[in-house]
Motif scaffolding. Sequence first.
Motif, mmCIF file in Angstrom:
data_model
loop_
_atom_site.group_PDB
_atom_site.id
_atom_site.type_symbol
_atom_site.label_atom_id
_atom_site.label_comp_id
_atom_site.label_asym_id
_atom_site.label_seq_id
_atom_site.Cartn_x
_atom_site.Cartn_y
_atom_site.Cartn_z
ATOM 1 N N SER A 77 12.399 7.976 3.555
ATOM 2 C CA SER A 77 12.094 6.646 3.346
ATOM 3 C C SER A 77 11.392 6.220 2.435
ATOM 4 C CB SER A 77 11.643 6.211 4.833
ATOM 5 O OG SER A 77 12.502 6.161 5.930
ATOM 6 N N MET A 78 11.800 5.561 1.465
ATOM 7 C CA MET A 78 10.983 5.234 0.187
ATOM 8 C C MET A 78 11.002 3.767 0.078
ATOM 9 S SD MET A 78 12.786 8.159 -2.291
ATOM 10 C CE MET A 78 11.567 8.191 -3.580
ATOM 11 N N ALA A 79 9.842 3.311 -0.475
ATOM 12 C CA ALA A 79 9.820 1.809 -0.562
ATOM 13 C C ALA A 79 10.983 1.238 -1.357
ATOM 14 C CB ALA A 79 8.510 1.456 -1.304
ATOM 15 N N SER A 80 11.762 0.038 -0.777
ATOM 16 C CA SER A 80 12.900 -0.418 -1.593
ATOM 17 C C SER A 80 12.776 -1.899 -1.591
ATOM 18 C CB SER A 80 14.026 -0.117 -0.727
ATOM 19 O OG SER A 80 14.075 -0.592 0.498
ATOM 20 N N ARG A 81 11.522 -2.603 -1.240
ATOM 21 C CA ARG A 81 11.468 -4.024 -1.126
ATOM 22 C C ARG A 81 10.316 -4.468 -1.924
ATOM 23 N NH1 ARG A 81 8.375 -6.206 2.665
ATOM 24 N NH2 ARG A 81 7.653 -4.920 4.324
ATOM 25 N N VAL A 82 10.180 -5.654 -1.927
ATOM 26 C CA VAL A 82 8.747 -6.319 -2.585
ATOM 27 C C VAL A 82 7.882 -6.256 -1.581
ATOM 28 C CG1 VAL A 82 7.703 -8.453 -3.687
ATOM 29 C CG2 VAL A 82 10.039 -7.468 -4.508
ATOM 30 N N SER A 83 6.555 -5.885 -1.655
ATOM 31 C CA SER A 83 5.448 -5.858 -0.503
ATOM 32 C C SER A 83 4.976 -7.134 -0.382
ATOM 33 C CB SER A 83 4.392 -4.820 -0.859
ATOM 34 O OG SER A 83 3.519 -4.752 -0.221
ATOM 35 N N ASP A 84 4.465 -7.498 0.710
ATOM 36 C CA ASP A 84 3.942 -8.850 1.081
ATOM 37 C C ASP A 84 2.061 -8.420 1.309
ATOM 38 O OD1 ASP A 84 4.108 -7.428 3.244
ATOM 39 O OD2 ASP A 84 4.847 -8.860 4.842
ATOM 40 N N GLU A 85 1.912 -7.328 0.802
ATOM 41 C CA GLU A 85 0.562 -7.512 0.923
ATOM 42 C C GLU A 85 -0.537 -8.352 0.311
ATOM 43 O OE1 GLU A 85 -0.350 -3.358 -0.804
ATOM 44 O OE2 GLU A 85 0.756 -2.347 0.672
ATOM 45 N N PHE A 86 -0.093 -9.241 -0.768
ATOM 46 C CA PHE A 86 -0.923 -10.232 -1.130
ATOM 47 C C PHE A 86 -1.056 -11.697 -0.416
ATOM 48 C CE2 PHE A 86 -0.082 -7.283 -4.662
ATOM 49 C CZ PHE A 86 -1.392 -7.482 -5.457
ATOM 50 N N ILE A 87 0.070 -11.379 0.437
ATOM 51 C CA ILE A 87 0.031 -12.774 1.521
ATOM 52 C C ILE A 87 -0.328 -12.435 2.601
ATOM 53 C CG2 ILE A 87 1.540 -14.461 2.576
ATOM 54 C CD1 ILE A 87 3.503 -13.931 -0.067
ATOM 55 N N ARG A 88 -0.193 -10.975 3.184
ATOM 56 C CA ARG A 88 -0.240 -10.776 4.983
ATOM 57 C C ARG A 88 -1.801 -10.620 5.231
ATOM 58 N NH1 ARG A 88 2.463 -5.384 5.421
ATOM 59 N NH2 ARG A 88 0.831 -4.756 4.262
ATOM 60 N N PRO A 89 -2.766 -10.538 4.074
ATOM 61 C CA PRO A 89 -4.144 -10.330 4.770
ATOM 62 C C PRO A 89 -4.645 -10.950 5.526
ATOM 63 C CG PRO A 89 -4.071 -9.579 2.282
ATOM 64 C CD PRO A 89 -2.834 -10.177 2.668
ATOM 65 N N PHE A 90 -4.473 -12.460 5.413
ATOM 66 C CA PHE A 90 -4.719 -13.536 6.180
ATOM 67 C C PHE A 90 -3.423 -14.037 6.883
ATOM 68 C CE2 PHE A 90 -8.120 -14.934 2.888
ATOM 69 C CZ PHE A 90 -8.994 -14.005 3.361
ATOM 70 N N SER A 91 -3.872 -14.324 8.199
ATOM 71 C CA SER A 91 -2.816 -15.130 9.162
ATOM 72 C C SER A 91 -2.288 -16.530 8.613
ATOM 73 C CB SER A 91 -3.158 -15.143 10.614
ATOM 74 O OG SER A 91 -4.323 -15.943 10.877
ATOM 75 N N THR A 92 -1.406 -16.972 9.028
ATOM 76 C CA THR A 92 -0.885 -18.262 8.633
ATOM 77 C C THR A 92 -2.137 -19.540 9.195
ATOM 78 O OG1 THR A 92 1.278 -17.795 9.122
ATOM 79 C CG2 THR A 92 0.690 -20.018 8.976
ATOM 80 N N LYS A 93 -2.741 -19.322 10.232
ATOM 81 C CA LYS A 93 -3.631 -20.043 10.576
ATOM 82 C C LYS A 93 -4.927 -19.806 9.701
ATOM 83 C CE LYS A 93 -2.762 -20.149 15.658
ATOM 84 N NZ LYS A 93 -3.425 -19.886 16.969
#
Length: 397
Positions: free
Chosen positions: A100-116
């Motif tokens: 299982s290799m990475a095949s999509r754009v990572s969302d780490e730059f948005i994910r550190p904070f929740s929406t709130k």
Amino acid sequence: MSIEEYLQDHTTKALDSMTKFGFAILSHLGDIFNFTMDIEETSFWDQVTENGTHLGMVGILHRSEADISATPALLFKERAILIKAIHPVWPWRTCFMFRSMASRVSDEFIRPFSTKSWIVTAVVVTISVIVLGLTLKVELVKDRFNTWIEVGLVATGIMCQQGSLLIPTSISSRLVVLNLLYFSILIYNYYSASVVSAQLNQPPEKMNDSMHQLAQSNLQIAAEPITYTNFGLTAQKDWEIKEFYVKRWKPLADRTRYIPLEEGFARVAKGGFAYHTDPNTGYPYVERLFTNQMICELTEVHLFRPQMMSLSGRHNSPFTEMAKIGALKLSSAGLLTRQQKRWMARKPMCIRDSFILQSISILTTAPAFIILFVGIFLASVICIWENLIFKSQDSSK
């Protein structure tokens, strides 16, 4: 070597492991009940000829040419008429193995904070901009910071830790700027720590144990040349198996459909390839050919769901009841479990600590580049727009 020596040879346990395990169980039964064995060898479980005769192990037991099988077998309706199950002894499964290799754009730059958290951050910055703008109005700063847009740019520069051209003079404006500075430092520290932690501890994204998802994937497919692979794909009634057979398996030519174990796992190690085999046969190749990171990326999708295979005997055999009692004794004494661990291949362990420092792919950093290019594009458009407005105003004057 003789067949007895081969069945006790632990150095080649990857070859015929379930038969060697079954022979070990029968050897224990022989020690308990004091009987010896005359071994007959066959190459397959069951094969039906055109005239309806059963060949292989099932045929031998059905014709009373033998009493007990040393190789565990699956028991289903057709076989139950011919042979008798003694005791379930061998956990059996087959699966497709792939990385299982990475095949999509990572969302780490948005994910550190929740929406709130993002919303609260935006609210705090907006309130700070309003307060800073009001203080500047009170201070009558008219030379440069006389519009709300410019005040917003100042606040954005402070939040991004890029500094500011504003030199506040009153205590109120200085407090607002200091508040923004401290807030930006705290946000930056939490944000960067979360990004680094996510990169260090992010588990690999693995496909679900679903033949449907495997059929939808772009992985190349092949299998070890085992007799029951094609039977499993054609005989099972599950809709996922049928979809996989029609979409991915049936179009393959025989020369690409079946390949040897060594070649199969060498292609699995390179990535983008799924290989079907019995884990007891495949795990030794995984341990030999795969790095620790590859082992952690290894994914399994089962063709046959895990189930127990049983020792079998012929109907009306005097040894059948004896073998049942003996198998129960072995199970209660722990010898059955010990022999399973001895003859089954060990699943390679994923040790994540040994590859914490790993390269970051372009897919992981893609959001940062996207934000950068979007900013460059917007800045260029605004620059051209400002110059056009300036020239039009200059020509009108």
